[in-house]
Write an enzyme that holds these catalytic residues in place. Structure first.
Site, PDB file in Angstrom:
ATOM      1  N   SER A 230       0.830  -1.211   0.000  1.00 11.30           N
ATOM      2  CA  SER A 230       0.000   0.000   0.000  1.00 11.30           C
ATOM      3  C   SER A 230       0.860   1.254   0.000  1.00 11.30           C
ATOM      4  O   SER A 230       1.165   1.800  -1.063  1.00 11.30           O
ATOM      5  CB  SER A 230      -0.961  -0.015   1.192  1.00 11.30           C
ATOM      6  OG  SER A 230      -0.260  -0.080   2.425  1.00 11.30           O
ATOM      7  N   ASP A 255       6.606  -4.125  -0.594  1.00 11.19           N
ATOM      8  CA  ASP A 255       6.748  -3.538  -1.935  1.00 11.19           C
ATOM      9  C   ASP A 255       6.942  -2.025  -1.884  1.00 11.19           C
ATOM     10  O   ASP A 255       7.347  -1.422  -2.866  1.00 11.19           O
ATOM     11  CB  ASP A 255       5.512  -3.874  -2.776  1.00 11.19           C
ATOM     12  CG  ASP A 255       5.636  -3.422  -4.220  1.00 11.19           C
ATOM     13  OD1 ASP A 255       6.653  -3.759  -4.860  1.00 11.19           O
ATOM     14  OD2 ASP A 255       4.726  -2.725  -4.713  1.00 11.19           O
ATOM     15  N   GLU A 260      12.177   5.749  -0.548  1.00 12.96           N
ATOM     16  CA  GLU A 260      12.514   4.872  -1.666  1.00 12.96           C
ATOM     17  C   GLU A 260      13.600   5.498  -2.532  1.00 12.96           C
ATOM     18  O   GLU A 260      13.697   6.731  -2.632  1.00 12.96           O
ATOM     19  CB  GLU A 260      11.270   4.593  -2.500  1.00 12.96           C
ATOM     20  CG  GLU A 260      10.193   3.847  -1.711  1.00 12.96           C
ATOM     21  CD  GLU A 260       8.983   3.475  -2.553  1.00 12.96           C
ATOM     22  OE1 GLU A 260       8.925   3.919  -3.726  1.00 12.96           O
ATOM     23  OE2 GLU A 260       8.100   2.760  -2.044  1.00 12.96           O
ATOM     24  N   HIS A 283       8.527  -1.439  -5.428  1.00 13.91           N
ATOM     25  CA  HIS A 283       7.284  -0.702  -5.691  1.00 13.91           C
ATOM     26  C   HIS A 283       6.715  -1.075  -7.065  1.00 13.91           C
ATOM     27  O   HIS A 283       6.443  -0.219  -7.901  1.00 13.91           O
ATOM     28  CB  HIS A 283       7.535   0.805  -5.606  1.00 13.91           C
ATOM     29  CG  HIS A 283       6.294   1.592  -5.300  1.00 13.91           C
ATOM     30  ND1 HIS A 283       6.327   2.782  -4.618  1.00 13.91           N
ATOM     31  CD2 HIS A 283       4.984   1.374  -5.590  1.00 13.91           C
ATOM     32  CE1 HIS A 283       5.102   3.259  -4.498  1.00 13.91           C
ATOM     33  NE2 HIS A 283       4.267   2.416  -5.085  1.00 13.91           N
ATOM     34  N   ILE A 284       6.518  -2.376  -7.271  1.00 15.75           N
ATOM     35  CA  ILE A 284       6.053  -2.872  -8.570  1.00 15.75           C
ATOM     36  C   ILE A 284       4.675  -3.517  -8.490  1.00 15.75           C
ATOM     37  O   ILE A 284       4.278  -4.254  -9.401  1.00 15.75           O
ATOM     38  CB  ILE A 284       7.050  -3.900  -9.149  1.00 15.75           C
ATOM     39  CG1 ILE A 284       7.271  -5.054  -8.162  1.00 15.75           C
ATOM     40  CG2 ILE A 284       8.372  -3.223  -9.513  1.00 15.75           C
ATOM     41  CD1 ILE A 284       8.006  -6.240  -8.753  1.00 15.75           C
ATOM     42  N   GLY A 285       3.927  -3.235  -7.433  1.00 13.76           N
ATOM     43  CA  GLY A 285       2.617  -3.857  -7.280  1.00 13.76           C
ATOM     44  C   GLY A 285       1.737  -3.704  -8.507  1.00 13.76           C
ATOM     45  O   GLY A 285       1.063  -4.640  -8.930  1.00 13.76           O
ATOM     46  N   GLY A 286       1.743  -2.527  -9.098  1.00 16.25           N
ATOM     47  CA  GLY A 286       0.918  -2.275 -10.281  1.00 16.25           C
ATOM     48  C   GLY A 286       1.700  -2.292 -11.572  1.00 16.25           C
ATOM     49  O   GLY A 286       1.180  -1.878 -12.617  1.00 16.25           O
TER      50      GLY A 286
END
Length: 399
Positions: A230, A255, A260, A283-286
Site C-alpha cells: 500500500s 513492496d 525509496e 514498488h512494482i505492485g501495479g
C-alpha cells in the site's frame, strides 16, 4: 490545441487517446524532473501526466498559469498539492481501478511463497544446500487472510484468496459490503490475532502512519506473515525487523518503503535487506504491461473529457460533474469561489454579454464552485475575459 506533457515513461496508450482526440501536441519525458528542469518542461502546458516520482507542490503550481488539469497515472495522488491545485482551478485525476488485479495477484503470490518458505528455500539451493523438508511450510487452503483496507484492491485480493480455499476477514474504518464469504471485524487488535497472513491496502497520510507499529505487530498471531503493497509509511520497519528476527513473524513481503530510491542506480536503505524470510520488491505492485496500458488509457480519457467537454467525473480534489452533450452554440466552464450569489453574478454577466443560457450544471466542493454552462450566442475572447475579471472567478474557459 492543448499542450500535454507526460513524465515517467507513461504507457503509449495515453498518447494514443490524445492523438485520436486530435490533441497532437504531446511531449513525453522518460523520467521524473525536479526544480527548474521541471518548471521549464511544464511552461505552456495545459495538462500534465505524472506517476509517483514527479512532485507538483504549491511553488511549482504557482509558476504554471496555463495548467488546466493534472493526471496521476497511478492510484496515489499525494505527490500533488491537491488543495492548491483546486484553488487554482485545476482538477486532478487518477487511476483507482486499472491496476487492482496486478496488485492483488502479487499479494496472493507472495502469500503462497511465504507460506511455503520459498524465498529461503530458493536462497539455500542457490548456495548449494538441498534443504528438502516440510518444516514450517503450509498450504494456503484453510488459512485465514486478513485484509486491512477493504477497497478496490483489498476486496479483489479477498476474492482471489477464497478461490485458493482461504478464509477471508477484513478491517476497514468505513462500513464495506463484503464480497464472497469475507467477514468484517470491528477491532483491529482482535483482527490481527486471527489472521495467518495480514495484507495492507490503506491510503497514505497522517492517519495511517505506522498503523502497523510495534504494538500492532505484537498483536499479530505468532508465526504469521505481513504483506504491505500500500504505502511505505504504514509499517514501522524497525519494529517489523525485530519481529522477524525474534521469530514472532515467520515472513514478510514489502513492496513500498518509507524512503525509496530515486533511481535504479540508488540502493534501498532498509534493515530488512538480507533477511531470507522477506520478499523485497521495488514498488512494482501495479507494474505489469496490462495495468500500465489500462492506466494510460483510463487517465488520458479523463483528461481528454475534461479538456473537450469540461466533465470532472473522477476528479479527486474537485467538484464532480458528469459528461453531457453540449446543448447550445458554445460551452463555458467557470470555476469560482463558493460564496453566496456566485451563480447569480455569473448568470447576470452572461446576460450582459448577450448570452442565453440553454443548460447549466453546478457542483460545489469546499471553497470551490464549478459550473458548466451551455449558451446560445457568441462566446468571444472579450466575453471570456469579462467573466475572468469578475472577483468571484478563479478560472474561466471555452471548451
Amino acid at each position: 490545441m492543448p499542450r500535454i506533457v507526460l513524465f515517467e515513461n507513461i504507457h503509449a496508450s495515453a498518447r494514443e487517446v490524445f492523438v485520436a482526440a486530435g490533441f497532437d501536441d504531446v511531449v513525453t519525458h522518460a523520467g521524473a524532473l525536479t526544480g527548474e528542469a521541471l518548471r521549464e518542461a511544464l511552461q505552456g502546458a495545459n495538462a500534465v501526466g505524472i506517476r509517483s516520482r514527479t512532485h507538483l507542490d504549491q511553488a511549482v503550481l504557482a509558476d504554471l498559469p496555463d495548467l488546466r488539469a493534472i493526471g496521476c497515472f497511478c492510484i496515489g495522488t499525494n505527490q500533488v498539492d491537491l488543495e492548491t491545485a483546486a484553488l487554482r482551478g485545476i482538477p486532478v485525476f487518477n487511476a483507482p481501478f486499472s491496476n487492482t488485479r496486478s496488485v492483488a495477484e502479487l499479494v496472493l503470490g507472495e502469500a503462497i511463497l511465504l507460506l511455503r518458505r520459498i524465498p529461503e528455500k530458493n536462497a539455500r539451493v542457490h548456495e548449494g544446500f538441498w534443504d528438502k523438508t516440510a518444516d514450517g511450510a503450509y498450504e494456503a487452503r484453510g488459512k485465514t487472510l486478513g485484509i486491512v483496507g477493504y477497497g478496490n484492491i483489498g476486496s479483489q485480493v479477498g476474492i482471489l484468496a477464497e478461490s485458493f480455499g482461504m478464509r477471508v476477514i477484513y478491517h476497514d474504518i468505513e462500513a464495506k459490503l463484503p464480497l464472497g464469504n469475507a467477514h468484517a471485524t470491528s477491532s483491529l487488535k482482535k483482527f490481527l490475532g486471527q489472521a495467518d497472513v495480514v495484507t495492507l491496502h490503506v491510503p497514505g497520510g497522517k492517519d495511517t502512519v505506522n498503523l502497523l507499529d510495534a504494538e500492532a505487530i505484537a498483536a499479530m498471531r505468532p508465526g504469521s506473515i505481513l504483506i504491505n503493497a500500500s504505502r511505505g509509511t504504514v509499517v514501522d520497519i524497525p519494529a517489523l525487523q525485530r519481529a522477524l528476527k525474534s521469530g514472532h513473524l515467520s515472513g514478510a513481503a514489502i513492496d513500498v518503503f518509507p524512503t525509496e530510491p530515486k533511481s535504479r542506480d540508488e540502493a534501498l536503505d532498509s534493515p530488512l535487506r538480507g533477511m531470507q524470510n522477506v520478499i523485497l520488491t521495488p514498488h512494482i505492485g501495479g507494474s505489469t504491461q496490462e495495468s500500465q496500458e489500462n492506466i494510460g488509457r483510463e487517465v488520458a480519457e479523463k483528461l481528454k473529457r475534461f479538456i473537450s467537454s469540461g466533465t470532472t467525473k473522477g476528479a479527486v480534489n474537485f467538484p464532480e460533474i458528469a459528461y453531457h452533450e453540449q446543448a447550445g452554440t458554445a460551452r463555458i466552464i467557470h470555476i469560482h469561489q463558493n460564496v453566496p450569489g456566485a451563480m447569480g453574478a455569473l448568470s447576470n454577466l452572461m446576460g450582459e454579454f448577450g448570452l442565453n443560457i440553454v443548460s447549466q450544471q453546478l457542483q460545489t466542493r469546499g471553497k470551490i464552485g464549478y459550473a458548466i454552462t451551455d449558451v446560445d450566442g457568441e462566446a468571444t475572447d472579450q466575453v471570456i475575459e469579462g467573466l475572468r475579471r469578475h472577483p468571484i472567478t478563479i478560472r474561466c474557459d471555452r471548451v
